[in-house]
Design a protein around this motif. Structure first.
Motif, PDB file in Angstrom:
ATOM      1  N   GLY A 254       0.824  -1.203   0.000  1.00 23.81           N
ATOM      2  CA  GLY A 254       0.000   0.000   0.000  1.00 23.81           C
ATOM      3  C   GLY A 254       0.855   1.248   0.000  1.00 23.81           C
ATOM      4  N   PHE A 255       0.225   2.350   0.318  1.00 21.11           N
ATOM      5  CA  PHE A 255       0.906   3.642   0.275  1.00 21.11           C
ATOM      6  C   PHE A 255       0.773   4.379   1.602  1.00 21.11           C
ATOM      7  CE2 PHE A 255      -1.227   2.899  -3.752  1.00 21.11           C
ATOM      8  CZ  PHE A 255      -0.243   3.123  -4.692  1.00 21.11           C
ATOM      9  N   THR A 256       1.815   5.134   1.925  1.00 17.20           N
ATOM     10  CA  THR A 256       1.625   6.262   2.816  1.00 17.20           C
ATOM     11  C   THR A 256       1.285   7.435   1.901  1.00 17.20           C
ATOM     12  OG1 THR A 256       3.157   5.462   4.461  1.00 17.20           O
ATOM     13  CG2 THR A 256       2.729   7.833   4.458  1.00 17.20           C
ATOM     14  N   VAL A 257       0.192   8.111   2.212  1.00 17.78           N
ATOM     15  CA  VAL A 257      -0.256   9.192   1.342  1.00 17.78           C
ATOM     16  C   VAL A 257       0.101  10.529   1.987  1.00 17.78           C
ATOM     17  CG1 VAL A 257      -2.193  10.222   0.098  1.00 17.78           C
ATOM     18  CG2 VAL A 257      -2.164   7.748   0.553  1.00 17.78           C
ATOM     19  N   ILE A 258       0.888  11.323   1.232  1.00 19.71           N
ATOM     20  CA  ILE A 258       1.295  12.650   1.694  1.00 19.71           C
ATOM     21  C   ILE A 258       0.543  13.664   0.849  1.00 19.71           C
ATOM     22  CG2 ILE A 258       3.260  14.247   1.838  1.00 19.71           C
ATOM     23  CD1 ILE A 258       4.981  11.566   1.837  1.00 19.71           C
ATOM     24  N   VAL A 259       0.105  14.721   1.478  1.00 18.70           N
ATOM     25  CA  VAL A 259      -0.658  15.708   0.711  1.00 18.70           C
ATOM     26  C   VAL A 259      -0.179  17.106   1.065  1.00 18.70           C
ATOM     27  CG1 VAL A 259      -2.565  16.014   2.355  1.00 18.70           C
ATOM     28  CG2 VAL A 259      -3.006  16.231  -0.081  1.00 18.70           C
ATOM     29  N   GLY A 260      -0.347  18.023   0.112  1.00 17.47           N
ATOM     30  CA  GLY A 260      -0.140  19.445   0.397  1.00 17.47           C
ATOM     31  C   GLY A 260       1.301  19.899   0.460  1.00 17.47           C
ATOM     32  N   GLY A 261       2.206  19.162  -0.179  1.00 18.76           N
ATOM     33  CA  GLY A 261       3.573  19.659  -0.285  1.00 18.76           C
ATOM     34  C   GLY A 261       3.733  20.438  -1.572  1.00 18.76           C
ATOM     35  N   GLY A 262       4.796  21.223  -1.650  1.00 19.84           N
ATOM     36  CA  GLY A 262       5.050  21.919  -2.900  1.00 19.84           C
ATOM     37  C   GLY A 262       6.162  22.920  -2.711  1.00 19.84           C
ATOM     38  N   LEU A 263       6.828  23.243  -3.820  1.00 15.96           N
ATOM     39  CA  LEU A 263       7.881  24.251  -3.762  1.00 15.96           C
ATOM     40  C   LEU A 263       7.239  25.573  -4.178  1.00 15.96           C
ATOM     41  CD1 LEU A 263      10.703  21.968  -5.113  1.00 15.96           C
ATOM     42  CD2 LEU A 263      10.362  22.731  -2.783  1.00 15.96           C
ATOM     43  N   GLY A 264       7.720  26.196  -5.202  1.00 17.87           N
ATOM     44  CA  GLY A 264       7.071  27.406  -5.694  1.00 17.87           C
ATOM     45  C   GLY A 264       7.148  28.556  -4.726  1.00 17.87           C
ATOM     46  N   ARG A 265       6.225  29.473  -4.900  1.00 19.85           N
ATOM     47  CA  ARG A 265       6.199  30.729  -4.154  1.00 19.85           C
ATOM     48  C   ARG A 265       6.094  30.513  -2.645  1.00 19.85           C
ATOM     49  NH1 ARG A 265       4.338  35.915  -6.027  1.00 19.85           N
ATOM     50  NH2 ARG A 265       4.398  34.984  -8.085  1.00 19.85           N
ATOM     51  N   THR A 266       5.299  29.529  -2.237  1.00 23.62           N
ATOM     52  CA  THR A 266       5.114  29.236  -0.819  1.00 23.62           C
ATOM     53  C   THR A 266       5.552  27.792  -0.577  1.00 23.62           C
ATOM     54  OG1 THR A 266       3.114  30.574  -1.009  1.00 23.62           O
ATOM     55  CG2 THR A 266       3.448  29.413   1.070  1.00 23.62           C
ATOM     56  N   PRO A 267       6.840  27.575  -0.345  1.00 28.54           N
ATOM     57  CA  PRO A 267       7.293  26.187  -0.203  1.00 28.54           C
ATOM     58  C   PRO A 267       6.802  25.568   1.111  1.00 28.54           C
ATOM     59  CG  PRO A 267       9.107  27.702   0.190  1.00 28.54           C
ATOM     60  CD  PRO A 267       7.952  28.535  -0.256  1.00 28.54           C
ATOM     61  N   ILE A 268       6.209  24.399   1.002  1.00 29.64           N
ATOM     62  CA  ILE A 268       5.671  23.727   2.185  1.00 29.64           C
ATOM     63  C   ILE A 268       5.955  22.234   2.054  1.00 29.64           C
ATOM     64  CG2 ILE A 268       3.547  23.117   3.442  1.00 29.64           C
ATOM     65  CD1 ILE A 268       2.351  25.772   2.497  1.00 29.64           C
ATOM     66  N   ARG A 269       6.420  21.649   3.131  1.00 28.51           N
ATOM     67  CA  ARG A 269       6.615  20.201   3.152  1.00 28.51           C
ATOM     68  C   ARG A 269       5.249  19.561   3.338  1.00 28.51           C
ATOM     69  NH1 ARG A 269       8.608  15.674   6.489  1.00 28.51           N
ATOM     70  NH2 ARG A 269      10.526  14.886   5.550  1.00 28.51           N
ATOM     71  N   GLY A 270       4.986  18.487   2.599  1.00 19.19           N
ATOM     72  CA  GLY A 270       3.694  17.821   2.700  1.00 19.19           C
ATOM     73  C   GLY A 270       3.469  17.174   4.057  1.00 19.19           C
ATOM     74  N   GLN A 271       2.228  16.781   4.293  1.00 19.02           N
ATOM     75  CA  GLN A 271       1.905  16.105   5.555  1.00 19.02           C
ATOM     76  C   GLN A 271       1.192  14.785   5.253  1.00 19.02           C
ATOM     77  OE1 GLN A 271       0.516  19.017   8.745  1.00 19.02           O
ATOM     78  NE2 GLN A 271       0.098  20.149   6.889  1.00 19.02           N
ATOM     79  N   VAL A 272       1.334  13.865   6.172  1.00 17.56           N
ATOM     80  CA  VAL A 272       0.719  12.548   5.950  1.00 17.56           C
ATOM     81  C   VAL A 272      -0.782  12.659   6.170  1.00 17.56           C
ATOM     82  CG1 VAL A 272       0.571  10.189   6.781  1.00 17.56           C
ATOM     83  CG2 VAL A 272       2.802  11.301   6.578  1.00 17.56           C
ATOM     84  N   VAL A 273      -1.536  12.367   5.127  1.00 19.61           N
ATOM     85  CA  VAL A 273      -2.989  12.408   5.236  1.00 19.61           C
ATOM     86  C   VAL A 273      -3.534  11.026   5.579  1.00 19.61           C
ATOM     87  CG1 VAL A 273      -3.393  12.102   2.750  1.00 19.61           C
ATOM     88  CG2 VAL A 273      -5.123  13.245   4.130  1.00 19.61           C
ATOM     89  N   ARG A 274      -2.756   9.991   5.201  1.00 21.53           N
ATOM     90  CA  ARG A 274      -3.138   8.632   5.590  1.00 21.53           C
ATOM     91  C   ARG A 274      -1.878   7.786   5.704  1.00 21.53           C
ATOM     92  NH1 ARG A 274      -6.306   3.969   5.353  1.00 21.53           N
ATOM     93  NH2 ARG A 274      -8.404   4.554   6.025  1.00 21.53           N
ATOM     94  N   GLU A 275      -1.691   7.174   6.828  1.00 21.72           N
ATOM     95  CA  GLU A 275      -0.474   6.428   7.099  1.00 21.72           C
ATOM     96  C   GLU A 275      -0.353   5.208   6.195  1.00 21.72           C
ATOM     97  OE1 GLU A 275       2.946   6.589   8.324  1.00 21.72           O
ATOM     98  OE2 GLU A 275       1.680   7.951   9.501  1.00 21.72           O
ATOM     99  N   PHE A 276      -1.467   4.529   5.973  1.00 23.01           N
ATOM    100  CA  PHE A 276      -1.407   3.344   5.111  1.00 23.01           C
ATOM    101  C   PHE A 276      -2.712   3.167   4.344  1.00 23.01           C
ATOM    102  CE2 PHE A 276      -1.549  -1.169   3.967  1.00 23.01           C
ATOM    103  CZ  PHE A 276      -0.301  -1.298   3.365  1.00 23.01           C
ATOM    104  N   LEU A 277      -2.576   3.081   3.037  1.00 20.50           N
ATOM    105  CA  LEU A 277      -3.725   2.872   2.150  1.00 20.50           C
ATOM    106  C   LEU A 277      -3.427   1.674   1.260  1.00 20.50           C
ATOM    107  CD1 LEU A 277      -6.424   4.240   0.986  1.00 20.50           C
ATOM    108  CD2 LEU A 277      -4.930   5.046  -0.851  1.00 20.50           C
ATOM    109  N   PRO A 278      -4.177   0.574   1.392  1.00 14.26           N
ATOM    110  CA  PRO A 278      -3.927  -0.571   0.509  1.00 14.26           C
ATOM    111  C   PRO A 278      -4.031  -0.154  -0.970  1.00 14.26           C
ATOM    112  CG  PRO A 278      -5.413  -1.178   2.297  1.00 14.26           C
ATOM    113  CD  PRO A 278      -5.254   0.308   2.351  1.00 14.26           C
ATOM    114  N   TRP A 279      -3.166  -0.709  -1.815  1.00 12.97           N
ATOM    115  CA  TRP A 279      -3.028  -0.223  -3.196  1.00 12.97           C
ATOM    116  C   TRP A 279      -4.330  -0.253  -3.982  1.00 12.97           C
ATOM    117  CZ3 TRP A 279      -4.184  -3.486  -7.268  1.00 12.97           C
ATOM    118  CH2 TRP A 279      -4.254  -4.859  -6.980  1.00 12.97           C
ATOM    119  N   GLN A 280      -5.216  -1.174  -3.666  1.00  7.32           N
ATOM    120  CA  GLN A 280      -6.460  -1.288  -4.438  1.00  7.32           C
ATOM    121  C   GLN A 280      -7.302  -0.016  -4.379  1.00  7.32           C
ATOM    122  OE1 GLN A 280      -5.366  -3.414  -2.124  1.00  7.32           O
ATOM    123  NE2 GLN A 280      -5.616  -5.530  -2.781  1.00  7.32           N
TER     124      GLN A 280
END
Lengths: 169, 557
Positions: free
Chosen positions: B197-223
């Motif tokens: 599965g995946f650890t899902v990170i959301v809301g990261g990005g460089l650009g004008r306002t660089p922000i490190r993403g945060q974990v939105v879900r620790e584990f999501l089965p691949w299906q």
């Protein structure tokens, strides 16, 4: 005047949309007779009144309005018009998806506003079935080619609930 | 690698026809400029400083030799005989004619390539690790799921007009090499209790306002990857800001909502879709995964490689461990000194295609560091590959070194840029042209962006350089200590910005501080972490007038 595309043909629009003039409020605006599409705020403020004097009711929803707020009222509406003030504002696609997929709305779902040829294919996919094509655009050509840009699709959506991978031979 | 089947081919052919018709209607005045703009952007076509720019997708960085030959051919036929590889698995042509773009698209479609959604406020190209499938530290090969995501993003009807662009990266290794902490969605493949599965990170990005993403879900089965991404995208499409383009990325929404509340919104949305028809099947995974099976590796005997210094230097920097004994992955450096980083000529593309055919099963990859990788080279073939790469100008042994820098096209080409970036890159390369010195300096990431949109990933460079505009003059702001990987973080600004002329000296001073301060086993970043920003800052600004003194100096002049 926008040109209405419905049932794969150019149709006459029998609906009028209630617009609030300056100084009018949803609470005070006079409710006209006939087939009227009411802004969501008017519907929420005057629901009982509208039901008592109109048999055929339409609803207008703006991009920043949440369809969840009237989810219990959908049986009253013959048409729901989703406004696209600018075609690049894609919130209406989610509104349409929710109406069809989650709330099982089965009445007419109409795209109004900045409705253009090159978005028709996507609009049909999420569940619109009538389209008020922007004035001045070639409606005949849109009808001919705007809805069949692609012969199939990968994802699930309103008009194809099965993803392509479940439909592979 | 993935081979199109009937549906994939049909859809890209229909895309070519659709765009051809859109260009026709635009030329005929039936489509206004504003109406045409998002359509051309979603086909990778920008109107730039000197000419249009056309951005071609290399989904998850995989190419075969025929595709690269075609890229070389279209660059020669429709452009000036070269292209530029970006940090997101794309090739950009800088001088095509708008009228030619449908033809270019048609030629690309012949080799299963396209420019779909390489720009615009939509779901962009999926990026991953260039060593996918061969990396020694790989947990799971990300490519089948990257392809499944590619198909899902292609012409998604609900998310074609998002508040802003949306980038997804996927990584399947212990050490993240896909900058997943700085994407709109970052996916870390992993195994948990025997389940993939995946650890899902959301809301990261460089650009004008660089922000490190945060974990939105620790584990999501691949299906569940498609339904879960749909849920994230739906929340974003509805709630993301549309009043200000600079605050429209999902990172701003996640910051404003708070990760816990955002996560709850996604879970609520997902509850309606979970286990629905878009849930992936084993059959579909297997169908796609069958395209990414290992090539026919041969058992290799130990070989003695030449000990010539130039060759061993190249092996040291430009080859990488392979999970199969007797094989190596080779990076062909697009960072030849004096050339714009990431640029490649049509002749070089043809040469690389030949190398891939002869030595690496006809396949290659593009890295976000803007280099080309031959993933499956026999160690015994390394001398031959080196000779040929050298002849083609692709063997500069500077991968991971100072001059192996990442650099955007900058103000020489790009309309968005505040400052030029290529001349800065070239000036630094010229200053650090001594290979022994470069090797002594060792591993260091220098990243240059010509504006705060951060296409050159300056925030995550050990040394980051950002072009800024001050009173219509070009200046450069320097950051130190940024990094990619599992411990990805943003660099810190060292102080006031510099003119272009000062930049080689500034970098030189920073390097000198490191060389004087380092312990024997320390890389630049280790020393930086130990001694902090101040020693670098003090050296760089030593004797430099600033504040009132600077104003007085200016007035005196």
């Amino acid at each position: 005047m926008a040109q209405l595309i419905k049932n794969d043909t150019l149709a006459v629009d029998t609906w009028k949309t209630l617009e609030l003039a300056e100084g009018e409020t949803p609470e005070s605006v006079a409710l006209p007779a006939g087939d009227i599409i009411f802004p969501l705020a008017v519907w929420q403020a005057r629901k009982t009144e509208i039901i008592s004097c109109h048999k055929r009711i339409g609803l207008l929803i703006q991009p920043d309005e949440l369809i969840e707020d009237v989810a219990g009222d959908l049986e009253y509406f013959i048409v729901i018009a989703v406004n696209f003030p600018k075609f690049v504002d894609g919130r209406g696609y989610s509104t349409a998806s929710l109406l069809r997929q989650r709330y099982r709305y089965e009445g007419e779902l109409r795209a109004v506003g900045d409705v253009l040829h090159d978005q028709l294919f996507f609009m049909r996919r999420v569940g619109f079935d009538s389209y008020a094509l922007k004035d001045g655009k070639n409606a005949v050509y849109a009808l001919e080619t705007g809805f069949n840009s692609f012969s199939d699709t990968y994802q699930t959506s309103t008009n194809q609930p099965q993803p392509y991978f479940r439909r592979r031979a | 690698m993935y081979k199109y089947d009937a549906i994939d081919r049909q859809l890209i052919n229909e895309r070519v026809a659709q765009f051809r018709d859109q260009v026709r209607r635009w030329k005929a005045g039936e489509l206004a400029d504003d109406e045409f703009r998002p359509l051309r952007l979603q086909n990778g076509l920008y109107i730039q400083r000197h000419a249009p720019m056309f951005r071609i997708a290399v989904p998850y960085g995989m190419l075969n030799s025929a595709q690269l030959r075609t890229l070389g051919h279209v660059a020669a036929k429709y452009d000036r005989g070269y292209g530029h590889f970006t940090t997101r698995h794309n090739l950009q042509l800088n001088w095509p004619k708008i009228e030619d773009v449908p033809e270019i698209m048609a030629e690309l479609a012949e080799v299963e390539m396209h420019a779909i959604q390489t720009s615009g406020n939509c779901l962009r190209n999926i990026t991953t690790d260039p060593f996918a499938g061969v990396a020694a530290d790989e947990v799971i090969d990300p490519r089948p799921l990257a392809e499944i995501l590619r198909e899902w993003t292609t012409f998604h009807p609900e998310f074609a007009f998002l508040p802003r662009k949306f980038k997804i990266a996927i990584s399947g290794t212990r050490e993240d090499r896909a900058v997943t902490w700085f994407h709109d969605i970052g996916l870390h493949l992993k195994e948990q209790d025997g389940q993939v599965g995946f650890t899902v990170i959301v809301g990261g990005g460089l650009g004008r306002t660089p922000i490190r993403g945060q974990v939105v879900r620790e584990f999501l089965p691949w299906q569940h990857i498609l339904t879960y991404c749909e849920a994230i995208l739906r929340v974003y499409n509805r709630a993301g800001r549309r009043d200000n383009a600079y605050k429209a990325r999902i990172k701003i929404l996640v910051q404003a909502t708070g990760i816990e509340a955002f996560s709850q919104q996604v879970e609520d949305e997902w509850a309606y879709m979970k286990d629905g028809p878009a849930t992936l099947t084993q059959a579909e995974f297997d169908r796609v995964a069958a395209h990414f099976t290992a090539p026919d590796y041969e058992k290799q005997d130990e070989v003695a490689l030449p000990t010539e210094k130039a060759f061993t230097k190249w092996v040291d920097r430009n080859t990488h461990p392979h999970k199969v004994p007797g094989y190596a992955a080779v990076t062909l450096s697009l960072k030849q000194h004096g050339v714009a980083p990431g640029d490649i000529t049509s002749a070089q593309m043809a040469a690389v295609a030949d190398l891939a055919d002869q030595y690496s099963f006809g396949e290659l990859r593009i890295s976000h560091e803007q280099n080309i990788i031959l993933a499956d080279v026999k160690k015994a073939d390394l001398p031959a590959v080196w000779e040929k790469a050298k002849a083609a100008g692709l063997a500069t042994p500077n991968i991971g070194l100072l001059t192996g820098m990442i650099c955007c096209p900058g103000g020489d080409f790009c309309d968005l840029a505040n400052a030029k970036s290529i001349p800065i890159a070239n000036a630094i390369q010229a200053r650090f042209d001594d290979l022994d010195y470069l090797f002594d300096i060792g591993e260091i990431d220098l990243n240059i962006s010509g504006c705060m949109n951060a296409c050159g990933h300056h925030h995550v460079g050990h040394i980051g350089v950002l072009g800024v505009d001050k009173n219509d003059s070009e200046f450069y702001q320097v950051t130190l200590g940024g990094r990619q990987g599992n411990d990805a973080r943003l660099g810190k600004v060292i102080g006031p910005s510099f003119s272009a002329d000062e930049m080689p000296d500034v970098v030189d001073k920073i390097i000198k501080v490191y060389l004087e301060s380092r312990h024997a086993d320390e890389r630049f970043l280790d020393t930086f972490d130990r001694i902090g920003l101040d020693p670098f800052k003090n050296r760089v600004y030593e004797g430099r007038a600033h504040g009132k003194a600077k104003t007085a100096q200016k007035e005196a002049a």
